[in-house]
Write a protein that holds these residues in place. Structure first.
Motif, mmCIF file in Angstrom:
data_model
loop_
_atom_site.group_PDB
_atom_site.id
_atom_site.type_symbol
_atom_site.label_atom_id
_atom_site.label_comp_id
_atom_site.label_asym_id
_atom_site.label_seq_id
_atom_site.Cartn_x
_atom_site.Cartn_y
_atom_site.Cartn_z
ATOM 1 N N THR A 66 0.838 -1.198 0.000
ATOM 2 C CA THR A 66 0.000 0.000 0.000
ATOM 3 C C THR A 66 0.870 1.244 0.000
ATOM 4 O OG1 THR A 66 -1.692 -1.194 1.241
ATOM 5 C CG2 THR A 66 -1.834 1.214 1.209
ATOM 6 N N ASP A 67 0.537 2.152 -0.902
ATOM 7 C CA ASP A 67 1.344 3.372 -0.953
ATOM 8 C C ASP A 67 0.824 4.396 0.051
ATOM 9 O OD1 ASP A 67 -0.977 4.259 -2.070
ATOM 10 O OD2 ASP A 67 -0.157 4.747 -4.028
ATOM 11 N N SER A 68 1.683 5.316 0.406
ATOM 12 C CA SER A 68 1.321 6.417 1.309
ATOM 13 C C SER A 68 2.102 7.644 0.890
ATOM 14 C CB SER A 68 1.604 6.058 2.771
ATOM 15 O OG SER A 68 2.992 5.835 2.960
ATOM 16 N N THR A 69 1.561 8.795 1.215
ATOM 17 C CA THR A 69 2.197 10.049 0.828
ATOM 18 C C THR A 69 2.473 10.879 2.076
ATOM 19 O OG1 THR A 69 0.996 10.064 -1.273
ATOM 20 C CG2 THR A 69 1.991 12.140 -0.551
ATOM 21 N N PRO A 70 3.730 11.143 2.361
ATOM 22 C CA PRO A 70 4.018 11.990 3.520
ATOM 23 C C PRO A 70 3.520 13.404 3.290
ATOM 24 C CG PRO A 70 6.007 11.608 2.235
ATOM 25 C CD PRO A 70 4.952 10.728 1.647
ATOM 26 N N GLY A 71 3.046 14.038 4.359
ATOM 27 C CA GLY A 71 2.584 15.418 4.250
ATOM 28 C C GLY A 71 3.755 16.382 4.185
ATOM 29 N N THR A 72 3.650 17.367 3.337
ATOM 30 C CA THR A 72 4.711 18.362 3.195
ATOM 31 C C THR A 72 4.115 19.767 3.270
ATOM 32 O OG1 THR A 72 4.530 18.329 0.780
ATOM 33 C CG2 THR A 72 6.147 16.842 1.788
ATOM 34 N N GLY A 73 4.954 20.719 3.568
ATOM 35 C CA GLY A 73 4.561 22.119 3.606
ATOM 36 C C GLY A 73 5.784 22.977 3.395
ATOM 37 N N ASP A 74 5.665 24.256 3.644
ATOM 38 C CA ASP A 74 6.815 25.130 3.500
ATOM 39 C C ASP A 74 6.702 26.299 4.471
ATOM 40 O OD1 ASP A 74 4.734 26.473 2.271
ATOM 41 O OD2 ASP A 74 5.980 27.279 0.665
#
Length: 271
Positions: free
Chosen positions: A30-38
């Motif tokens: 299962t894929d997952s996407t880490p949360g990112t910001g700036d």
């Protein structure tokens, strides 16, 4: 860090982690996407200006221009500190750390008109940061609090003969090699500052304060060039009144790389 030529910089940061799964043979992971910001930092102008009678420059000893320059530099430093703590944030001014979504810690001894604070609460603040995987480096984690609150905390003594006599050894105070009180609590550095106001309100008290703790390697200060100090004797007002117009400008912005690395303790009694 220095701001680039265009006066702004965007620093990437991770806001949530990827997810690991147990899987069997020939099973799709299962894929997952880490949360990112700036964190966007943009040059904001902090300035001060004074009109000085030229007689002061002509006849004073020591040189008055050095005194004026040092005072302007100090006031800009104080203004920068205050903005970094409590600034509301706008297109022209930075947002202070207290106005970000940082961790909150409640003292163990709560009261209707303000909470009492002891050495154990500073350990609790560190634990609050650690519990959300915030950064707690020995060299860069520190507390900022009012001077009178600091001396009240390190002046607490253990009981000696009877319960509550508080005549035993000092609980928290440590001394440096010269025998002076060491500005450390819960093993971390302490910075005392009147920039932390005693104007917090709870029930019947309006003279309460708060404490800031955090790993300050995660508080980013971006500056454009250096402090600019300029003098002008020929503006209309300065020339006609035989004055010198002295102006100081600082281009700066600041903000947290990771908000979870900071914690506040609010509504604290100073004494």
């Amino acid at each position: 860090m220095p701001l680039p030529a265009q006066g702004s910089i965007s620093l990437p940061k991770q806001t949530s982690a990827a997810t690991a799964y147990w899987v069997g043979e020939n099973t799709t992971i299962t894929d997952s996407t880490p949360g990112t910001g700036d964190l966007l930092l943009k040059a904001k102008k902090l300035a001060a200006r004074v009109l000085v009678p030229n007689e002061l420059f002509r006849y004073s000893s020591p040189a008055a221009d050095a005194i004026v320059r040092e005072d302007l530099a100090a006031q800009l430093q104080l203004g920068m500190d205050q903005a970094g703590l409590t600034g509301v944030g706008s297109a022209t001014s930075p947002k202070g750390i207290f106005n970000y979504s940082i961790n909150s810690y409640t003292p163990k001894k709560q009261g209707t008109n303000g909470d009492a604070t002891g050495p154990e609460d500073f350990f609790g603040m560190i634990g609050k940061v650690d519990s959300v995987n915030g950064i707690v480096n020995d060299s860069s984690f520190a507390f900022i609090l009012r001077p009178e609150l600091w001396w009240n905390v390190v002046g607490k003594r253990a009981d000696a003969v009877s319960a509550g006599d508080q005549q035993g050894s000092f609980i928290q105070m440590t001394l440096d090699p010269n025998g002076n009180p060491s500005y450390r609590i819960a093993g971390k550095r302490v910075i005392t500052s009147n920039q932390i106001a005693a104007d917090r309100t709870k029930a019947g008290s309006s003279v309460l304060t708060r404490v800031l703790g955090g790993d300050f390697s995660q508080w980013i200060i971006a500056m454009a060039a250096a402090l600019e100090i300029d003098q002008n004797r020929y503006s209309d007002t300065a020339y006609t009144k035989d004055q010198t117009d002295v102006r100081a400008i600082l281009q700066v912005d600041m903000g947290p790389r990771h908000e979870e690395s900071f914690v506040s303790m609010d509504y604290v009694r100073v004494q």
